[in-house]
Scaffold this motif. Sequence first.
Motif, PDB file in Angstrom:
ATOM      1  N   ARG A  13      -1.171  -2.893  -5.033  1.00  0.00           N
ATOM      2  CA  ARG A  13      -2.591  -2.590  -5.251  1.00  0.00           C
ATOM      3  C   ARG A  13      -2.842  -1.143  -4.861  1.00  0.00           C
ATOM      4  NH1 ARG A  13      -7.659  -4.755  -1.553  1.00  0.00           N
ATOM      5  NH2 ARG A  13      -9.200  -3.314  -2.417  1.00  0.00           N
ATOM      6  N   PRO A  14      -3.384  -0.346  -5.757  1.00  0.00           N
ATOM      7  CA  PRO A  14      -3.682   1.050  -5.396  1.00  0.00           C
ATOM      8  C   PRO A  14      -4.667   1.110  -4.235  1.00  0.00           C
ATOM      9  CG  PRO A  14      -3.873   0.704  -7.770  1.00  0.00           C
ATOM     10  CD  PRO A  14      -3.749  -0.647  -7.142  1.00  0.00           C
ATOM     11  N   TRP A  15      -4.552   2.177  -3.448  1.00  0.00           N
ATOM     12  CA  TRP A  15      -5.433   2.310  -2.291  1.00  0.00           C
ATOM     13  C   TRP A  15      -6.859   2.614  -2.710  1.00  0.00           C
ATOM     14  CZ3 TRP A  15      -8.625   6.146  -0.382  1.00  0.00           C
ATOM     15  CH2 TRP A  15      -9.158   5.897   0.901  1.00  0.00           C
ATOM     16  N   GLU A 107      -3.228  -8.055   1.145  1.00  0.00           N
ATOM     17  CA  GLU A 107      -1.817  -8.400   1.376  1.00  0.00           C
ATOM     18  C   GLU A 107      -0.875  -7.257   1.019  1.00  0.00           C
ATOM     19  OE1 GLU A 107       1.388 -11.630  -0.328  1.00  0.00           O
ATOM     20  OE2 GLU A 107      -0.605 -12.339   0.266  1.00  0.00           O
ATOM     21  N   SER A 108      -1.104  -6.612  -0.106  1.00  0.00           N
ATOM     22  CA  SER A 108      -0.219  -5.521  -0.519  1.00  0.00           C
ATOM     23  C   SER A 108      -0.209  -4.402   0.511  1.00  0.00           C
ATOM     24  CB  SER A 108      -0.658  -4.977  -1.884  1.00  0.00           C
ATOM     25  OG  SER A 108       0.100  -3.848  -2.250  1.00  0.00           O
ATOM     26  N   TRP A 109      -1.367  -4.028   1.018  1.00  0.00           N
ATOM     27  CA  TRP A 109      -1.460  -2.931   1.988  1.00  0.00           C
ATOM     28  C   TRP A 109      -0.838  -3.326   3.322  1.00  0.00           C
ATOM     29  CZ3 TRP A 109      -7.337  -1.536   1.207  1.00  0.00           C
ATOM     30  CH2 TRP A 109      -7.531  -1.115  -0.120  1.00  0.00           C
ATOM     31  N   LEU A 134       7.499 -13.120   3.002  1.00  0.00           N
ATOM     32  CA  LEU A 134       6.700 -12.027   2.428  1.00  0.00           C
ATOM     33  C   LEU A 134       7.624 -10.864   2.086  1.00  0.00           C
ATOM     34  CD1 LEU A 134       3.616 -12.230   4.816  1.00  0.00           C
ATOM     35  CD2 LEU A 134       3.656 -12.784   2.379  1.00  0.00           C
ATOM     36  N   ARG A 135       8.307 -10.975   0.968  1.00  0.00           N
ATOM     37  CA  ARG A 135       9.348 -10.018   0.623  1.00  0.00           C
ATOM     38  C   ARG A 135       8.818  -8.598   0.458  1.00  0.00           C
ATOM     39  NH1 ARG A 135      13.351 -13.094  -3.690  1.00  0.00           N
ATOM     40  NH2 ARG A 135      14.231 -14.580  -2.208  1.00  0.00           N
ATOM     41  N   SER A 136       7.558  -8.449   0.083  1.00  0.00           N
ATOM     42  CA  SER A 136       7.007  -7.109  -0.114  1.00  0.00           C
ATOM     43  C   SER A 136       6.902  -6.337   1.192  1.00  0.00           C
ATOM     44  CB  SER A 136       5.629  -7.188  -0.776  1.00  0.00           C
ATOM     45  OG  SER A 136       5.726  -7.765  -2.064  1.00  0.00           O
ATOM     46  N   ALA A 137       6.960  -7.036   2.323  1.00  0.00           N
ATOM     47  CA  ALA A 137       6.914  -6.362   3.620  1.00  0.00           C
ATOM     48  C   ALA A 137       8.283  -5.857   4.050  1.00  0.00           C
ATOM     49  CB  ALA A 137       6.340  -7.299   4.680  1.00  0.00           C
ATOM     50  N   LEU A 138       9.344  -6.247   3.340  1.00  0.00           N
ATOM     51  CA  LEU A 138      10.677  -5.742   3.645  1.00  0.00           C
ATOM     52  C   LEU A 138      10.824  -4.331   3.100  1.00  0.00           C
ATOM     53  CD1 LEU A 138      12.785  -8.898   2.732  1.00  0.00           C
ATOM     54  CD2 LEU A 138      12.269  -8.071   5.028  1.00  0.00           C
TER      55      LEU A 138
END
Length: 202
Positions: A13-15, A107-109, A134-138
């Motif tokens: 998600r863009p900031w 979540e993305s941020w 939460l693979r995006s946090a890796l």
Amino acid sequence: MPLPHSPRLTPPRPWSPLSDGEWQALLPHLARDLPQGRPLRDARTRMNAIFHLACTSGAPWHALPARFGKPDTVSRHFRRLTHAGLWGRLLRALAEAPADHPLRALESWICRAARRAHRVLGLGLVLLIRRLGLRSALRAPPWLLPDPLLSETLARLPSAVANSFGPRGGRSRTGPFRSLRHLLRDAAGRARIPRAVALGWP
């Protein structure tokens, strides 16, 4: 060890500045770590700064726009929150939150900020993230990182190794010993993650 949550990748998600609703969803998890007497406006600005930088993969703190204040101040605030356990609490809350929970909009941020927190907390945060799914946090694909889920398999290996010895005391060169080497390598992860891989990870 508890079973892991179903793994998922979070769409990026863009900031944009935190909305009032997003700030209110974040505040209960953040309130205990805020310095006493510090205006909430300042805390909100610093969280906006942290998320802004988190959305810019690999950017140094001094790349923060001037409107967020001094980069060193934001960096110290981030480290203080990290040592206080904020990102772990937020990741646990995300793993349990239903799809329509307000926190899920962030979540993305949060996942991207947790990648930066790994530089402070190291392996402990990686293990938590893998268990939560939460693979995006890796900071890289999971097959390049330490795998805590192999621990139970490794714990059972002594009996497998003992069974590999034949009646004359011989052993197989390609049986459990080879599997053990592969499991140990996979469990430990890569010592270095190529920068191109880390920056390209969604």
